[in-house]
Design a protein around this motif. Structure first.
Motif, short mmCIF file in Angstrom:
data_model
loop_
_atom_site.label_atom_id
_atom_site.label_comp_id
_atom_site.label_asym_id
_atom_site.label_seq_id
_atom_site.Cartn_x
_atom_site.Cartn_y
_atom_site.Cartn_z
N GLN A 322 -4.87 8.54 -16.10
CA GLN A 322 -4.80 8.70 -14.64
C GLN A 322 -5.30 7.43 -13.95
OE1 GLN A 322 -6.66 12.93 -15.12
NE2 GLN A 322 -6.12 12.74 -12.97
N LEU A 323 -6.41 6.90 -14.44
CA LEU A 323 -6.98 5.68 -13.85
C LEU A 323 -6.13 4.46 -14.18
CD1 LEU A 323 -10.76 6.37 -14.53
CD2 LEU A 323 -9.66 6.25 -12.30
N LEU A 324 -5.56 4.44 -15.38
CA LEU A 324 -4.70 3.32 -15.74
C LEU A 324 -3.46 3.26 -14.85
CD1 LEU A 324 -4.96 3.54 -19.64
CD2 LEU A 324 -5.69 1.60 -18.22
N VAL A 325 -2.90 4.43 -14.52
CA VAL A 325 -1.74 4.47 -13.61
C VAL A 325 -2.14 3.97 -12.23
CG1 VAL A 325 -0.18 6.02 -12.38
CG2 VAL A 325 -0.48 6.28 -14.84
N LEU A 326 -3.29 4.42 -11.72
CA LEU A 326 -3.75 3.97 -10.41
C LEU A 326 -3.98 2.46 -10.38
CD1 LEU A 326 -6.26 6.82 -9.43
CD2 LEU A 326 -3.99 6.40 -8.48
N LYS A 327 -4.45 1.94 -11.50
CA LYS A 327 -4.80 0.52 -11.54
C LYS A 327 -3.59 -0.38 -11.81
CE LYS A 327 -8.62 -2.33 -12.97
NZ LYS A 327 -9.93 -2.32 -13.60
N HIS A 328 -2.80 -0.04 -12.81
CA HIS A 328 -1.77 -0.95 -13.28
C HIS A 328 -0.36 -0.63 -12.77
CE1 HIS A 328 -4.66 -3.00 -15.76
NE2 HIS A 328 -4.98 -1.87 -16.35
N GLU A 329 -0.18 0.58 -12.24
CA GLU A 329 1.13 0.92 -11.70
C GLU A 329 1.10 1.13 -10.19
OE1 GLU A 329 3.34 3.86 -13.85
OE2 GLU A 329 2.40 3.34 -15.76
N SER A 330 -0.05 1.56 -9.67
CA SER A 330 -0.18 1.76 -8.23
C SER A 330 -0.93 0.60 -7.56
CB SER A 330 -0.90 3.08 -7.93
OG SER A 330 -0.23 4.15 -8.54
N TYR A 331 -1.52 -0.28 -8.36
CA TYR A 331 -2.17 -1.52 -7.89
C TYR A 331 -3.30 -1.23 -6.89
CZ TYR A 331 2.10 -3.28 -9.96
OH TYR A 331 3.14 -3.53 -10.83
N PHE A 332 -4.06 -0.19 -7.17
CA PHE A 332 -5.15 0.18 -6.27
C PHE A 332 -6.29 -0.83 -6.27
CE2 PHE A 332 -3.22 3.92 -5.04
CZ PHE A 332 -4.06 4.74 -4.29
N ASP A 333 -6.32 -1.70 -7.25
CA ASP A 333 -7.44 -2.65 -7.33
C ASP A 333 -7.07 -4.03 -6.78
OD1 ASP A 333 -5.65 -3.22 -9.37
OD2 ASP A 333 -7.20 -4.11 -10.64
N LYS A 334 -5.92 -4.16 -6.14
CA LYS A 334 -5.45 -5.48 -5.75
C LYS A 334 -5.89 -5.92 -4.36
CE LYS A 334 -3.26 -6.16 -9.58
NZ LYS A 334 -3.90 -7.04 -10.58
N VAL A 335 -6.49 -5.02 -3.59
CA VAL A 335 -6.86 -5.36 -2.21
C VAL A 335 -8.37 -5.16 -2.03
CG1 VAL A 335 -6.51 -4.80 0.23
CG2 VAL A 335 -4.60 -4.62 -1.38
N ASN A 336 -9.02 -6.16 -1.45
CA ASN A 336 -10.45 -6.02 -1.14
C ASN A 336 -10.62 -5.07 0.04
OD1 ASN A 336 -11.09 -7.86 -3.09
ND2 ASN A 336 -11.52 -9.54 -1.69
N ASN A 337 -11.54 -4.11 -0.10
CA ASN A 337 -11.93 -3.25 1.02
C ASN A 337 -10.71 -2.74 1.80
OD1 ASN A 337 -14.83 -3.89 0.61
ND2 ASN A 337 -14.17 -5.93 1.24
N ALA A 338 -9.86 -2.02 1.09
CA ALA A 338 -8.57 -1.59 1.66
C ALA A 338 -8.72 -0.72 2.90
CB ALA A 338 -7.77 -0.85 0.59
N ALA A 339 -9.83 -0.04 3.04
CA ALA A 339 -10.00 0.88 4.18
C ALA A 339 -10.50 0.17 5.44
CB ALA A 339 -10.98 2.00 3.81
N ASP A 340 -10.84 -1.10 5.34
CA ASP A 340 -11.32 -1.84 6.52
C ASP A 340 -10.30 -1.78 7.65
OD1 ASP A 340 -13.61 -2.50 5.25
OD2 ASP A 340 -13.26 -4.66 5.16
N GLY A 341 -10.77 -1.49 8.85
CA GLY A 341 -9.90 -1.53 10.02
C GLY A 341 -9.13 -0.26 10.28
N ALA A 342 -9.24 0.74 9.37
CA ALA A 342 -8.59 2.03 9.63
C ALA A 342 -9.50 2.80 10.58
CB ALA A 342 -8.41 2.80 8.32
N TYR A 343 -9.03 3.01 11.81
CA TYR A 343 -9.91 3.55 12.86
C TYR A 343 -10.55 4.87 12.44
CZ TYR A 343 -7.06 0.27 15.58
OH TYR A 343 -6.39 -0.84 16.02
N TYR A 344 -9.78 5.74 11.83
CA TYR A 344 -10.28 7.05 11.42
C TYR A 344 -11.41 6.89 10.40
CZ TYR A 344 -10.12 11.79 9.35
OH TYR A 344 -10.43 13.05 8.87
N ILE A 345 -11.17 6.08 9.36
CA ILE A 345 -12.17 5.92 8.31
C ILE A 345 -13.39 5.18 8.84
CG2 ILE A 345 -12.62 4.88 6.04
CD1 ILE A 345 -9.67 5.37 5.36
N GLU A 346 -13.18 4.19 9.69
CA GLU A 346 -14.32 3.46 10.29
C GLU A 346 -15.19 4.43 11.11
OE1 GLU A 346 -15.14 0.58 9.49
OE2 GLU A 346 -13.44 -0.79 9.27
#
Length: 453
Positions: A322-346
């Motif tokens: 599950q983690l390998l798919v998220l990492k190597h197929e969904s590229y979840f680790d390719k962006v620094n601080n992906a939630a930055d600037g999302a008004y709801y999450i902030e």
């Protein structure tokens, strides 16, 4: 090019959005219809807009990437070593060994394992200066990347007793702090979440937990590991981890502690189910996604069958994949601080941090975490929060698909139980009432099991 494209559209203000929504509601009350309140007392709006978003904090930046962590309980040193080698070859990137006693042969356990580019955690549910020294010396000799995980307060929280007693535990911890060059301290906060604490409580208790160590352990210069359990409220959990890093950094500055915390995230057991167990894979996937986007450093996924099966290769492989798919197929680790600037999450991050800070200050004003554990205040507050969540589940407002909604009546589990999946009753004398982890579906599942032939 993009700037020119967007310039063709007139900006829409927050006020205009509200007017349009109010028109579409045809007279229904905006606040009652579209604004809902979380268990933490946070009012969630139907939309978030730059007009109403003011970020009053600076979230600590985190480098992209997370490591896939494999848990290994050390029963047999040779078998554990073999399993570590196999899981690293199959995609795991770091290993956590849980070691129950100080008789373990480190050289045998670590034989042929890659030491310089792979991180290892040694979780010790006991307190031994000599064994910590052995690990420290081993790491220095082999230039190994090792972090030790010791948590006397976590032991008190979960077991009801110290390893020995308060004074002796902290005396040993101070000796370890003086001698060790490795990180050695962990905050085992998963107990709070799995017992039913809401997110504000979890953050405040983690902060108070850390503060006890800052106050009682001198020469605490090493990074601190914080273990968190991640629940199913996707955006709130992202905000929870972001708020945690922000709160830790704020507290650490007060003690001139410059090392960042290392966050290990694991999906919660609280919403996992015995029946329709494959749904657990969906739950853990979204929980791992929250952990990644929230900025966890390491993630140890929970196998879908962890409630009722002993450790097994298939369950571990699925969890790791599950983690390998998220990492190597969904590229979840390719962006620094992906939630930055999302008004709801902030907005969620700021509100969770503010509420947790207020509760933390209240805990400190009333003697600190250890005092409030001894008095039973923390246990009572968690019980109250857990009871509200349990009532919502029992009434069908909190839904677990396949369990209290759309259950498969033909699903039978009685003959597949290798582990006892419910709270174990073990009455004994303890210093404090331990905080007991309990799943939401336990009562319903016990009723179903009793009806199976």
């Amino acid at each position: 090019m993009a700037d020119n494209l967007f310039n063709e559209f007139e900006p829409v203000s927050s006020k205009q959005w509200k007017q349009q929504i109010q028109y579409e509601l045809k007279g229904a009350d905006y606040s009652e219809t579209l604004v809902w309140e979380s268990p933490e007392g946070i009012k969630v709006k139907p939309f978030y807009h730059i007009d109403e978003t003011e970020i009053n904090y600076s979230a600590p930046a985190k480098e992209n990437g997370f490591s896939i962590l494999q848990n290994i309980f050390v029963h047999d040193v040779v078998k554990s070593n073999k399993r570590a080698l196999e899981t690293l070859n199959r995609g795991a990137e770091s290993i956590r060994f849980t070691i129950e006693n100080d008789a373990v042969n480190l050289e045998a356990l670590m034989q042929n394992l890659p030491l310089t580019n792979t991180q290892y955690f040694f979780y010790l549910p006991f307190l031994s200066i000599d064994f910590v020294t052995k690990i420290n010396d081993f790491a220095a000799k082999h230039k190994a990347d090792i972090a030790i995980q010791i948590d006397p307060i976590g032991q008190l929280v979960k077991d009801g007793n110290w390893f020995e007693n308060l004074d002796k535990d902290f005396e040993k911890l101070n000796q370890i702090a003086y001698k060790a060059t490795l990180p050695f301290l962990t905050i085992s906060s998963g107990t709070y979440q799995n017992a039913g604490a809401n997110m504000v409580q979890q953050l405040a208790y983690i902060l108070a937990h850390v503060n006890e160590y800052f106050n009682r352990v001198t020469n605490l210069n090493q990074p601190i590991t914080i273990e968190v359990s991640v629940g199913t409220n996707y955006f709130f959990e992202i905000a929870k981890l972001r708020a945690l890093r922000l709160l830790f950094s704020t507290l650490a500055k007060e003690y001139n502690h410059t090392a960042d915390c290392h966050i290990i995230a694991t999906p919660t057991k609280r919403n996992k189910t015995l029946y329709d167990y494959n749904v657990n894979m969906l739950r853990t996937t979204t929980e791992c996604m929250s952990a990644i986007l929230g900025g966890a450093d390491s993630i140890a996924n929970l196998p879908y069958d962890a409630l009722y099966h002993k450790d097994n290769e298939f369950g571990d492989r699925i969890a790791r994949n599950q983690l390998l798919v998220l990492k190597h197929e969904s590229y979840f680790d390719k962006v620094n601080n992906a939630a930055d600037g999302a008004y709801y999450i902030e907005a969620l991050t700021e509100q969770l941090a503010e509420k947790a800070l207020l509760l933390f200050k209240d805990i400190e004003a009333n003697g600190g975490l250890i005092t409030q554990l001894i008095e039973g205040t923390i246990q009572r507050k968690i019980s109250e929060s857990a009871a509200k969540e349990q009532e919502a589940f029992d009434n069908g407002k909190e839904i677990l698909l396949g369990t209290n909604k759309y259950p498969n009546k033909n699903d039978m589990m009685k003959h597949d139980l290798e582990l006892y999946p419910f709270v174990k009753q073990n009455p004994r004398k303890t210093l404090i009432s331990p905080i007991i982890e309990k799943r939401l579906a336990e009562k319903l599942e016990q009723e179903r099991l009793s009806l199976e032939k």
